[in-house]
Design an enzyme around this catalytic site. Structure first.
Site, PDB file in Angstrom:
ATOM      1  NE  ARG A 135       5.930   3.299  -5.786  1.00 42.92           N
ATOM      2  CZ  ARG A 135       6.139   2.303  -5.054  1.00 42.92           C
ATOM      3  NH1 ARG A 135       6.691   1.074  -5.090  1.00 42.92           N
ATOM      4  NH2 ARG A 135       5.146   2.373  -3.871  1.00 42.92           N
ATOM      5  CG  ASN A 174       4.650  -6.814  -0.627  1.00 43.91           C
ATOM      6  OD1 ASN A 174       4.738  -5.965  -1.225  1.00 43.91           O
ATOM      7  ND2 ASN A 174       5.049  -7.037   0.370  1.00 43.91           N
ATOM      8  CG  HIS A 228       7.930  -4.202   3.314  1.00 39.80           C
ATOM      9  ND1 HIS A 228       7.651  -4.952   4.310  1.00 39.80           N
ATOM     10  CD2 HIS A 228       6.876  -3.338   2.940  1.00 39.80           C
ATOM     11  CE1 HIS A 228       6.314  -4.866   4.117  1.00 39.80           C
ATOM     12  NE2 HIS A 228       5.865  -3.965   3.665  1.00 39.80           N
ATOM     13  CD1 TRP A 229       9.036  -3.638  -1.913  1.00 35.55           C
ATOM     14  CD2 TRP A 229      10.581  -2.422  -2.533  1.00 35.55           C
ATOM     15  NE1 TRP A 229       8.456  -2.292  -1.908  1.00 35.55           N
ATOM     16  CE2 TRP A 229       9.685  -1.597  -2.649  1.00 35.55           C
ATOM     17  CE3 TRP A 229      11.852  -2.117  -3.043  1.00 35.55           C
ATOM     18  CZ2 TRP A 229       9.722  -0.274  -2.921  1.00 35.55           C
ATOM     19  CZ3 TRP A 229      11.897  -0.842  -3.575  1.00 35.55           C
ATOM     20  CH2 TRP A 229      10.711   0.138  -3.574  1.00 35.55           C
ATOM     21  N   GLY A 246       0.840  -1.216   0.078  1.00 37.66           N
ATOM     22  CA  GLY A 246       0.040   0.063  -0.142  1.00 37.66           C
ATOM     23  C   GLY A 246       0.804   1.296  -0.067  1.00 37.66           C
ATOM     24  N   GLY A 247       2.043   1.133  -0.551  1.00 41.79           N
ATOM     25  CA  GLY A 247       2.921   2.266  -0.344  1.00 41.79           C
ATOM     26  C   GLY A 247       2.336   3.464  -1.397  1.00 41.79           C
ATOM     27  CG  ASN A 283       3.820  -4.420  -4.829  1.00 46.30           C
ATOM     28  OD1 ASN A 283       3.550  -5.065  -3.635  1.00 46.30           O
ATOM     29  ND2 ASN A 283       4.723  -3.239  -4.455  1.00 46.30           N
TER      30      ASN A 283
END
Length: 289
Positions: free
Chosen positions: A191, A110, A269-270, A42-43, A51
């Protein structure tokens, strides 16, 4: 297999009163291939393609693979939510499965998408085969790390800013990744452009508002229901995750009846990006046996 591009795999469908956008690819010679649905985080500026687009060719060689833009993200509709986000998105994805004639699927979730995947498993257990959860939201509880975490603080700062900056985007992405070399100028620009689009900002605000609604807070505490998850679950975590830290895995690992945990070293986190080869091998093996 022909090259799988954003355009060549792009699809839309009407489900649960929404237009949902997704990407789809599958083995050319296996009409009966199992289905894997991937749900993104949710970034700011996140989407299914951002993603998981790089992982799609590997998965599409084995499975009918769908990368779904969850409601309020990507090219899917940005509705006002009438329930907590995990429940709303889970209902939309379940309706999409019905619309596409998919009776059962494995799920990769994720972060935010992990919470949605868990809610689907809880509310629609017959639709879910196995769950691979990557630093998931809702089902993880930080036992030692403070809340909000560093990553969540950077996310809030970007989304709450009247005029977000590239520096704020770079700060957010820098917390997401262990390997800072992947936070390139091109990634920041990509992004930032997505996250500052008015439609994207509307979706982020509506998603955020659902989490801020105290009437729905208990419904997001998926860890309280984790004992009801009957499917096999593979929890995956980056050892250096600064968004949902590794200690958040412990309650889920303890309470989910059929859970196992894989930790990626040198990874934030990826995992699907920073440890792509290992992540792909692990996931394909888990879903194939």
């Amino acid at each position: 297999m022909a090259e799988l591009t954003h355009a060549s795999t792009s699809r839309t469908a009407e489900a649960a009163g929404l237009t949902l956008h997704y990407h789809e690819a599958a083995p050319a010679d296996r009409a009966d291939a199992p289905v894997v649905i991937m749900l993104h985080g949710g970034g700011p500026g996140a989407s299914a393609w951002s993603n998981f687009g790089r992982n799609l060719p590997v998965f599409a060689a084995h499975f009918r693979t769908l990368l779904v833009d969850q409601p309020c993200f990507g090219r899917s509709d940005k509705p006002v939510l009438d329930k907590d986000y995990f429940s709303f998105s889970a209902g939309a994805v379940a309706a999409l499965m019905d619309e596409l004639g998919i009776e059962r699927a494995h799920f990769i979730g994720n972060s935010l998408g992990g919470g949605t995947a868990v809610r689907i498993a809880l509310n629609h257990p017959d639709k879910v085969g196995k769950l691979l959860l990557m630093g998931p939201g809702g089902v993880s509880v930080n036992l030692f790390a403070p809340d909000p975490t560093e990553g969540i603080k950077r996310l809030f700062e970007f989304n709450a800013s009247p005029e977000p900056t590239r520096e704020q985007m770079r700060a957010f992405l820098g917390v997401m990744a262990f390997d800072q070399s992947i936070v390139t100028d091109a990634l920041v620009e990509e992004r930032f452009a997505s996250a500052t689009d008015p439609d994207t900002r509307l979706g982020s605000a509506r998603m955020g508002a659902s989490f801020a609604n105290p009437a729905w807070a208990e419904d997001t505490m998926l860890w309280r229901e984790a004992h009801r998850i009957t499917q096999p679950v593979l929890l995956t975590w980056g050892r250096e995750d600064r968004v949902n830290p590794l200690d958040g895995a412990l309650v889920a690992l303890k309470t989910i009846p059929d859970a196992r945990l894989h930790v990626f070293p040198h990874c934030g986190h990826w995992a699907q990006t920073e440890q792509a080869d290992e992540f792909n091998r692990l996931a394909v093996d888990f879903f194939s046996h």
